[in-house]
Design a protein around this motif. Structure first.
Motif, mmCIF file in Angstrom:
data_model
loop_
_atom_site.group_PDB
_atom_site.id
_atom_site.type_symbol
_atom_site.label_atom_id
_atom_site.label_comp_id
_atom_site.label_asym_id
_atom_site.label_seq_id
_atom_site.Cartn_x
_atom_site.Cartn_y
_atom_site.Cartn_z
ATOM 1 N N GLU A 1 3.020 -5.811 4.722
ATOM 2 C CA GLU A 1 1.733 -5.430 4.151
ATOM 3 C C GLU A 1 0.740 -6.537 4.424
ATOM 4 O O GLU A 1 1.024 -7.711 4.182
ATOM 5 C CB GLU A 1 1.842 -5.168 2.643
ATOM 6 C CG GLU A 1 0.486 -4.796 2.029
ATOM 7 C CD GLU A 1 0.544 -4.315 0.587
ATOM 8 O OE1 GLU A 1 1.655 -4.272 0.003
ATOM 9 O OE2 GLU A 1 -0.528 -3.989 0.043
ATOM 10 N N ASN B 1 -4.300 -1.792 2.900
ATOM 11 C CA ASN B 1 -4.877 -1.159 1.714
ATOM 12 C C ASN B 1 -6.257 -0.603 2.036
ATOM 13 O O ASN B 1 -7.101 -1.313 2.580
ATOM 14 C CB ASN B 1 -5.023 -2.182 0.575
ATOM 15 C CG ASN B 1 -3.691 -2.647 0.051
ATOM 16 O OD1 ASN B 1 -3.037 -1.957 -0.738
ATOM 17 N ND2 ASN B 1 -3.259 -3.808 0.503
ATOM 18 N N GLU C 1 -2.500 2.539 2.821
ATOM 19 C CA GLU C 1 -2.188 2.637 1.395
ATOM 20 C C GLU C 1 -3.419 3.068 0.622
ATOM 21 O O GLU C 1 -4.462 2.425 0.692
ATOM 22 C CB GLU C 1 -1.705 1.277 0.868
ATOM 23 C CG GLU C 1 -0.406 0.805 1.486
ATOM 24 C CD GLU C 1 0.166 -0.403 0.757
ATOM 25 O OE1 GLU C 1 -0.416 -0.859 -0.248
ATOM 26 O OE2 GLU C 1 1.221 -0.903 1.216
ATOM 27 N N ASP D 1 -0.113 3.753 -3.202
ATOM 28 C CA ASP D 1 0.111 2.418 -3.748
ATOM 29 C C ASP D 1 0.077 2.449 -5.281
ATOM 30 O O ASP D 1 -0.526 3.355 -5.863
ATOM 31 C CB ASP D 1 -1.017 1.505 -3.231
ATOM 32 C CG ASP D 1 -0.644 0.037 -3.264
ATOM 33 O OD1 ASP D 1 0.486 -0.302 -3.656
ATOM 34 O OD2 ASP D 1 -1.506 -0.784 -2.891
ATOM 35 N N LYS E 1 4.786 4.014 -3.392
ATOM 36 C CA LYS E 1 5.105 2.609 -3.658
ATOM 37 C C LYS E 1 5.101 2.425 -5.165
ATOM 38 O O LYS E 1 4.055 2.497 -5.811
ATOM 39 C CB LYS E 1 4.067 1.685 -3.011
ATOM 40 C CG LYS E 1 4.119 1.678 -1.497
ATOM 41 C CD LYS E 1 3.239 0.582 -0.922
ATOM 42 C CE LYS E 1 3.912 -0.781 -0.998
ATOM 43 N NZ LYS E 1 3.081 -1.824 -0.341
ATOM 44 N N GLU F 1 7.682 -2.282 -5.213
ATOM 45 C CA GLU F 1 6.834 -3.467 -5.079
ATOM 46 C C GLU F 1 7.263 -4.514 -6.102
ATOM 47 O O GLU F 1 7.783 -4.161 -7.163
ATOM 48 C CB GLU F 1 5.391 -3.125 -5.441
ATOM 49 C CG GLU F 1 4.665 -2.203 -4.530
ATOM 50 C CD GLU F 1 3.180 -2.202 -4.889
ATOM 51 O OE1 GLU F 1 2.397 -2.638 -4.046
ATOM 52 O OE2 GLU F 1 2.825 -1.786 -6.005
HETATM 53 MG MG MG Z 1 -0.838 -2.398 -1.418
#
Ligand code: MG
Ligand code: C2E
Ligand code: MG
Ligand code: MG
Length: 283
Positions: free
Chosen positions: A59, A118, A150, A179, A200, A236
């Motif tokens: 990421e 993101n 995301e 996310d 996630k 995560e």
């Molecule tokens: Mg993220």
């Protein structure tokens, strides 16, 4: 009273709210110049496949090196960038930089992995987003299957708009992840119908998964639901072996967190996570 004293007096009466607004405005002005002054950089955090312990992705996370304040946290400046609209050019910089880096590593001969980026609300709502991304990826020669975008649950509140946009992105061939899953509001109906690839699990659930049975139930439910819906699921914020063990038992696909590594600069990421695999050493 002389002017100087008055000045001090006045400042004492400036309400706290106003001080904060002023501070915020200053930060916004600095943010406006940060791109051209080259004050941003990306850090990368590995994503590991739990069944094989293999590195499968990374990421990209944004960092701002402010000339006076030092390193400013994204929690502090992303909201300002969002409200001011600055997030659009900044987000574009993040996406292009992360994709270029990924392509560079592929060119160097490392086993291809996926890069997660993101997206902010404003970026996501751009009507020509898919077209712009398609054109860029074609130009640099990166296969869209190595890009993961995301988004958060809140970005899909306008269901029809979100669906259309996600469809365009999926048609392009990129991966789509939700996310911070579990912290927003999304109905099962929405999950069933949205063209997405992965959930996630928010790190707040993973953090206390061994101590809080409610969190364990939530993680277990999200994972099992993902399996049933044929979605990938990534945890995560994995910080220890116990959490990892729990996630493995739940058949969670992938994990990301300090247990493997904090987000680190590109060179460090290459040295630690990419170079060893080129010589066939265990990762
Ligand atoms: Mg993220
Ligand atoms: P996120 O997308 O959920 O990213 C994960 C955050 O969790 C990162 O914080 C990461 O450093 C942190 N993290 C990862 N593993 C662990 C762990 O084991 N324990 C703990 N306590 N934390 C962990 P970071 O880098 O401070 O970013 C915070 C948020 O800022 C991100 O949350 C994301 O929403 C936003 N952000 C960061 N970069 C970008 C960007 O380029 N664009 C946009 N729109 N938002 C970004
Ligand atoms: Mg995020
Ligand atoms: Mg998150």
């Amino acid at each position: 009273h002389n002017a100087k004293e008055q000045g001090v007096d006045i400042r004492r009466y400036v309400p706290l709210m106003q001080m904060k607004a002023k501070e915020r405005l200053k930060l916004e002005n600095d943010l406006r110049r940060a791109l051209e002054r080259d004050e941003f950089f990306l850090v990368y955090q590995p994503q590991v496949q739990l069944s094989t312990k293999e590195l499968v992705g990374m990421e990209a996370l944004l960092r701002w090196q402010h000339p006076k304040r030092g390193l400013v946290s994204p929690a502090e400046f992303i909201p300002i960038a969002e409200e001011s609209g600055l997030i659009v050019p900044i987000g574009e910089w993040v996406l292009t930089t992360a994709c270029r880096q990924n392509k560079e590593w592929q060119n160097a001969g490392y086993r291809p992995i996926c890069v997660s980026v993101n997206l902010s609300m404003r970026q996501f709502l751009q009507p020509n987003l898919a077209g712009k991304i398609a054109e860029f990826l074609k130009r640099i020669g990166l296969d869209p299957c190595y890009v993961d975008l995301e988004i958060t649950e809140s970005m899909t509140l306008d269901k029809e708009k979100a669906f259309e946009q996600l469809k365009r992105l999926k048609d392009l061939g990129v991966f789509i992840s939700i996310d911070d899953f579990g912290t927003g509001y999304s109905s099962l109906h929405y999950l069933k119908n949205m063209p997405i690839d992965r959930l996630k699990i928010d790190r707040s659930f993973v953090a206390e998964v061994m101590e809080d049975s409610n969190n364990a139930a939530i993680v277990s439910t999200i994972t099992s639901m993902a399996h049933h819906l044929k979605l990938k699921v990534t945890a995560e914020g994995v910080e220890n072996e116990d959490q990892l063990q729990f996630l493995r038992q739940q058949r969670c696909h992938e994990a990301q967190g300090y247990f493997f590594s904090k987000p680190i600069k590109a060179q460090e990421f290459e040295n630690i996570f990419l170079k060893p695999t080129i010589f066939g050493l265990p990762s």
